[in-house]
Enzyme design. Structure first.
Site, PDB file in Angstrom:
ATOM      1  N   ASN A   8      -6.200   2.848   8.074  1.00 55.76           N
ATOM      2  CA  ASN A   8      -6.954   2.245   6.916  1.00 55.76           C
ATOM      3  C   ASN A   8      -7.615   0.994   7.689  1.00 55.76           C
ATOM      4  O   ASN A   8      -6.918  -0.024   7.556  1.00 55.76           O
ATOM      5  CB  ASN A   8      -5.898   2.086   5.790  1.00 55.76           C
ATOM      6  CG  ASN A   8      -6.871   1.343   4.576  1.00 55.76           C
ATOM      7  OD1 ASN A   8      -8.093   1.340   4.428  1.00 55.76           O
ATOM      8  ND2 ASN A   8      -5.714   0.801   3.525  1.00 55.76           N
ATOM      9  N   LYS A  10      -9.591  -0.934   5.923  1.00 54.85           N
ATOM     10  CA  LYS A  10      -9.871  -1.909   4.824  1.00 54.85           C
ATOM     11  C   LYS A  10     -11.220  -2.461   5.030  1.00 54.85           C
ATOM     12  O   LYS A  10     -12.214  -1.846   5.366  1.00 54.85           O
ATOM     13  CB  LYS A  10      -8.779  -3.121   4.705  1.00 54.85           C
ATOM     14  CG  LYS A  10      -7.179  -2.395   4.765  1.00 54.85           C
ATOM     15  CD  LYS A  10      -6.124  -3.345   4.448  1.00 54.85           C
ATOM     16  CE  LYS A  10      -4.814  -2.552   4.438  1.00 54.85           C
ATOM     17  NZ  LYS A  10      -3.642  -3.363   4.111  1.00 54.85           N
ATOM     18  N   HIS A  95      -4.446   2.766  -3.888  1.00 56.75           N
ATOM     19  CA  HIS A  95      -3.916   1.610  -2.679  1.00 56.75           C
ATOM     20  C   HIS A  95      -3.238   0.423  -3.488  1.00 56.75           C
ATOM     21  O   HIS A  95      -4.164  -0.111  -4.618  1.00 56.75           O
ATOM     22  CB  HIS A  95      -5.063   1.597  -1.645  1.00 56.75           C
ATOM     23  CG  HIS A  95      -4.366   0.735  -0.481  1.00 56.75           C
ATOM     24  ND1 HIS A  95      -4.159  -0.806  -0.551  1.00 56.75           N
ATOM     25  CD2 HIS A  95      -3.865   0.821   0.547  1.00 56.75           C
ATOM     26  CE1 HIS A  95      -3.631  -1.001   0.466  1.00 56.75           C
ATOM     27  NE2 HIS A  95      -3.635   0.107   1.482  1.00 56.75           N
ATOM     28  N   GLU A  97      -4.064  -2.592  -2.745  1.00 58.03           N
ATOM     29  CA  GLU A  97      -5.035  -3.563  -3.111  1.00 58.03           C
ATOM     30  C   GLU A  97      -6.072  -3.297  -4.117  1.00 58.03           C
ATOM     31  O   GLU A  97      -6.734  -4.044  -4.583  1.00 58.03           O
ATOM     32  CB  GLU A  97      -5.628  -3.878  -1.624  1.00 58.03           C
ATOM     33  CG  GLU A  97      -4.768  -4.433  -0.594  1.00 58.03           C
ATOM     34  CD  GLU A  97      -4.755  -4.213   0.808  1.00 58.03           C
ATOM     35  OE1 GLU A  97      -5.788  -3.572   1.227  1.00 58.03           O
ATOM     36  OE2 GLU A  97      -3.847  -4.415   1.651  1.00 58.03           O
ATOM     37  N   GLU A 165       4.122   2.905   0.152  1.00 60.72           N
ATOM     38  CA  GLU A 165       3.660   1.672   0.828  1.00 60.72           C
ATOM     39  C   GLU A 165       4.363   0.596  -0.010  1.00 60.72           C
ATOM     40  O   GLU A 165       4.044   0.034  -0.922  1.00 60.72           O
ATOM     41  CB  GLU A 165       2.207   1.370   0.936  1.00 60.72           C
ATOM     42  CG  GLU A 165       1.219   2.332   1.546  1.00 60.72           C
ATOM     43  CD  GLU A 165       0.035   1.822   1.990  1.00 60.72           C
ATOM     44  OE1 GLU A 165      -0.455   1.990   2.889  1.00 60.72           O
ATOM     45  OE2 GLU A 165      -0.906   1.331   0.971  1.00 60.72           O
ATOM     46  N   GLY A 171       1.151  -5.987   5.744  1.00 58.19           N
ATOM     47  CA  GLY A 171       0.347  -7.186   6.265  1.00 58.19           C
ATOM     48  C   GLY A 171       1.016  -7.864   7.496  1.00 58.19           C
ATOM     49  O   GLY A 171       0.648  -8.895   7.923  1.00 58.19           O
ATOM     50  N   SER A 210       2.871  -2.528   7.650  1.00 56.60           N
ATOM     51  CA  SER A 210       3.163  -3.100   9.054  1.00 56.60           C
ATOM     52  C   SER A 210       3.885  -2.114   9.925  1.00 56.60           C
ATOM     53  O   SER A 210       4.572  -2.339  10.778  1.00 56.60           O
ATOM     54  CB  SER A 210       4.315  -4.206   8.794  1.00 56.60           C
ATOM     55  OG  SER A 210       3.739  -5.235   7.829  1.00 56.60           O
TER      56      SER A 210
END
Ligand code: 13P
Length: 251
Positions: A8, A10, A95, A97, A165, A171, A210
């Site tokens: 991904n 992003k 997701h 985000e 996730e 991150g 991560s």
């Protein structure tokens, strides 16, 4: 069974030129890993050019988000049908985000169903933002999961990929422990089986937060997952290559 790795990207990289370079390096690494199905989710604006020029079989493409309607007055949106036309076989849905900017459980329900009806594979992302000792995260996961798959008929449940996730671990450099992932995988499967019966065991579960070359093999071995969804490490060609190599040794 092949393991699955979703890259991904992003909102990276900033130019198509760099995206092409990253893609070429990733492709090279993927070619050396026969037992891994690699799915790249680039920014949608790069998708068509990358997919149209790729002649191999090892890599598939995903969009990071898409709208459930096939067409219409939705300024700034991309439909699942358009994503498919641009070369995507997979759609990331829900997701964290996207959820953070307003995507709801009901949106994920529509997107998962729309993807399946167009013969695309939905990757339903679920995950709690924080954890406390009360175990409340299990009810959040059940809610996100059951809402997302609500309109999926039993014959299609095995086609849904669930990406767990934990948002609090995204991150950084610390993953959740494989043991905790194992517990979560059992919970996810049990929840799906509770609705669909035995066929629910066929649902594919990925872990994402991560993931890197340093922790992927332990998670693969002990976390009860079929693979990963990888964020920042997937845009670092050197580290992503090391990650695929590490998994190859494991398989
Ligand atoms: P990181 O791998 O950067 O933690 O991101 C995880 C993620 O959000 C993948 O979708």
């Amino acid at each position: 069974m092949k393991s699955i790795v979703v890259a991904n990207w992003k909102m990276n990289p900033p130019t198509f030129r760099e995206a092409k370079k990253l893609f070429d390096a990733t492709k090279k690494a993927a070619e050396r890993c026969r037992d891994i199905s690699l799915i790249i989710a680039p920014p949608a604006i790069y998708l068509h050019e990358l997919s149209a020029n790729y002649k191999g079989k090892r890599i598939s493409f995903a969009v990071q988000n898409a709208h459930s309607e096939e067409s219409g007055a939705q300024t700034g949106e991309i439909s699942i049908a358009q994503a498919r036309d641009a070369g995507a076989g997979y759609v990331l849905v829900g997701h964290s985000e996207r959820r953070a900017v307003g995507e709801t459980n009901d949106d994920t329900r529509k997107k998962v169903a729309a993807a399946l009806s167009l013969k695309m594979t939905p990757v339903l992302c679920i995950g709690e933002t924080s954890r406390s000792s009360s175990g409340e995260h299990f009810s959040i996961i059940a809610e996100q999961l059951l809402a997302g798959i609500r309109d999926v008929p039993p014959a299609k449940i095995s086609k849904v990929i669930i990406a767990y996730e934990p948002v609090w671990a995204i991150g950084g450099e610390t993953t959740m422990s494989p043991r905790d992932m194992h517990t979560m995988a059992i919970f996810i499967r049990k929840t799906v089986v509770g609705v669909y019966g035995d066929v629910g065991h066929k649902v594919t579960i990925l872990y994402g937060a991560s993931v890197g070359e340093q922790n992927a093999t332990a998670m693969m071995r002990d976390g009860d997952v079929r693979g990963f969804i990888v964020g920042h490490v997937s845009t670092n060609a050197e580290r992503f290559t090391a990650l695929l190599q590490a998994l190859k040794k494991e398989s």
